[in-house]
Design an enzyme around this catalytic site. Structure first.
Site, PDB file in Angstrom:
ATOM      1  N   TYR A  32      17.774  52.546  40.352  1.00  0.00           N
ATOM      2  CA  TYR A  32      16.314  51.770  39.743  1.00  0.00           C
ATOM      3  C   TYR A  32      15.657  52.953  39.645  1.00  0.00           C
ATOM      4  O   TYR A  32      15.476  53.883  40.796  1.00  0.00           O
ATOM      5  CB  TYR A  32      16.069  50.289  40.229  1.00  0.00           C
ATOM      6  CG  TYR A  32      14.755  50.632  41.659  1.00  0.00           C
ATOM      7  CD1 TYR A  32      13.584  50.526  41.291  1.00  0.00           C
ATOM      8  CD2 TYR A  32      15.803  50.897  42.330  1.00  0.00           C
ATOM      9  CE1 TYR A  32      12.497  50.499  42.076  1.00  0.00           C
ATOM     10  CE2 TYR A  32      15.233  50.950  43.610  1.00  0.00           C
ATOM     11  CZ  TYR A  32      13.223  50.564  43.612  1.00  0.00           C
ATOM     12  OH  TYR A  32      12.508  50.650  44.913  1.00  0.00           O
ATOM     13  N   ARG A 100      35.683  41.098  43.068  1.00  0.00           N
ATOM     14  CA  ARG A 100      34.545  41.451  44.674  1.00  0.00           C
ATOM     15  C   ARG A 100      35.666  42.263  45.026  1.00  0.00           C
ATOM     16  O   ARG A 100      36.565  41.884  45.685  1.00  0.00           O
ATOM     17  CB  ARG A 100      33.633  40.113  45.136  1.00  0.00           C
ATOM     18  CG  ARG A 100      33.253  40.724  45.668  1.00  0.00           C
ATOM     19  CD  ARG A 100      32.914  39.526  46.951  1.00  0.00           C
ATOM     20  NE  ARG A 100      31.487  40.290  47.569  1.00  0.00           N
ATOM     21  CZ  ARG A 100      31.555  40.698  48.865  1.00  0.00           C
ATOM     22  NH1 ARG A 100      33.243  40.903  49.347  1.00  0.00           N
ATOM     23  NH2 ARG A 100      30.264  40.554  49.992  1.00  0.00           N
ATOM     24  N   LYS A 149      17.240  55.857  45.788  1.00  0.00           N
ATOM     25  CA  LYS A 149      16.832  55.180  45.370  1.00  0.00           C
ATOM     26  C   LYS A 149      17.618  53.440  44.636  1.00  0.00           C
ATOM     27  O   LYS A 149      17.697  53.543  43.632  1.00  0.00           O
ATOM     28  CB  LYS A 149      15.878  55.473  43.841  1.00  0.00           C
ATOM     29  CG  LYS A 149      14.722  53.981  43.872  1.00  0.00           C
ATOM     30  CD  LYS A 149      13.398  54.583  43.127  1.00  0.00           C
ATOM     31  CE  LYS A 149      12.552  53.781  42.885  1.00  0.00           C
ATOM     32  NZ  LYS A 149      11.999  53.778  44.628  1.00  0.00           N
ATOM     33  N   GLU A 182       8.076  56.823  56.469  1.00  0.00           N
ATOM     34  CA  GLU A 182       7.850  56.406  54.865  1.00  0.00           C
ATOM     35  C   GLU A 182       6.845  54.924  55.062  1.00  0.00           C
ATOM     36  O   GLU A 182       6.903  54.428  56.831  1.00  0.00           O
ATOM     37  CB  GLU A 182       8.454  56.352  54.086  1.00  0.00           C
ATOM     38  CG  GLU A 182       8.988  55.618  54.073  1.00  0.00           C
ATOM     39  CD  GLU A 182      10.286  55.909  52.548  1.00  0.00           C
ATOM     40  OE1 GLU A 182      10.100  56.654  51.922  1.00  0.00           O
ATOM     41  OE2 GLU A 182      11.540  55.258  52.616  1.00  0.00           O
ATOM     42  N   LEU A 206      12.534  58.241  50.961  1.00  0.00           N
ATOM     43  CA  LEU A 206      12.349  58.380  49.475  1.00  0.00           C
ATOM     44  C   LEU A 206      11.532  59.570  48.700  1.00  0.00           C
ATOM     45  O   LEU A 206      10.396  60.036  48.922  1.00  0.00           O
ATOM     46  CB  LEU A 206      12.066  57.067  48.748  1.00  0.00           C
ATOM     47  CG  LEU A 206      12.344  57.509  46.915  1.00  0.00           C
ATOM     48  CD1 LEU A 206      14.060  57.145  47.562  1.00  0.00           C
ATOM     49  CD2 LEU A 206      11.474  56.009  46.390  1.00  0.00           C
TER      50      LEU A 206
END
Length: 285
Positions: A32, A100, A149, A182, A206
């Site tokens: 995303y 699944r 991400k 971070e 990130l």
């Protein structure tokens, strides 16, 4: 009414539906981005979308949209929504299988979803009126590929909740060597003796777009020295200033860490100077 995009169709957000067998729902198997738009103009569009493309490649999700195609799609989304300032959330999962199963399925189409939500005006470039933040700290217990991400954010969510439950805006994370990584939802900077310092890009953090715009803007301006290197938590606790950065926060000044004042406990002058440089240049990326 908010208009969203889902798999080729623009529709009211409340009408958007995905299969319960979508791997984004079952496994967090997706990538995303969140892109800020001020006065309908994006900040860092190309690097945001290149990071998404890189993340999709790392997960072997086949979504072949170019940066220009993403721009066309999201410009159309913005045009269908009312307002001036937006955060645009873009999400691509591997798609829905018929069962699944952990292994990557073949011959499934990715799910592409985006929606726009209103955001406030940028903070003023004024340390007397800007909203300051308080943060706590803890050992980083997330997975070891934080450079991707991924939509699988449970580790980040748990850390954020830890900070939030203690009455703070964020939480800073450090590895088993007592080195800053971070925040749970942001990158981190410190300032010491006029030098801006931030951890290097590796698998522990990130590669933040706002982080990169700040670094590149400061280097281009040349008036404030900036370093990318290992940062110990002892340095963080003795810093003159701490900042946390993200697309939604831009550059947020931190005035308390674990209940103790950062520097003199006030928003610092380097933050104000750096935020002015960033503000003047952020639409160039």
């Amino acid at each position: 009414m908010s208009i969203a995009y889902l798999n080729g169709t623009y529709l009211p957000l409340e009408e958007a539906r995905i299969s319960p067998l979508d791997r984004g729902f079952l496994f967090g198997d997706g990538i995303y981005e969140v892109i800020p738009y001020y006065n309908r103009k994006p900040v860092g569009f190309a690097p945001h979308m290149q990071r998404m493309i890189n993340g999709l490649a790392a997960l072997e999700i086949k979504c072949n949209k170019s940066i220009d195609e993403w721009r066309e799609l999201l410009d159309a989304l913005i045009a269908k929504n009312d307002g001036d300032n937006f955060g645009v959330y873009v999400h691509v999962s591997r798609g829905a299988d018929t069962k699944r199963f952990h292994a990557y399925p073949e011959n499934v189409e990715p799910t592409v979803f985006a929606f726009a939500f209103g955001i406030k005006d940028p903070e003023p470039v004024d340390r007397a009126t800007v909203h300051p933040y308080t943060v706590s700290s803890t050992q980083d217990l997330r997975w070891k590929r934080c450079n991707i991400k991924s939509t699988a954010l449970l580790g980040n969510v748990m850390h954020f909740q830890q900070g939030y439950a203690s009455g703070n805006n964020e939480i800073l994370l450090y590895n088993d060597k007592n080195e800053l990584t971070e925040g749970s939802s942001c990158n981190a900077f410190i300032v010491k003796d006029g030098v801006v310092i931030t951890p290097i890009e590796d698998n522990q953090i990130l590669p933040g777009i706002t982080r990169r715009i700040i670094i590149d803007s400061l280097k281009a301006d040349g008036s404030i020295p900036v370093e990318e290197r290992t940062v110990t938590m002892d340095e963080v606790r003795n810093a003159d200033e701490i900042w946390i950065t993200s697309s939604s926060k831009e550059i947020a000044p931190v005035v308390k860490l674990d209940g103790n004042p950062v520097g003199n406990g006030e928003v610092g002058p380097v933050w104000e100077a750096a935020f002015r440089i960033y503000t003047d240049r952020k639409f160039d990326f």
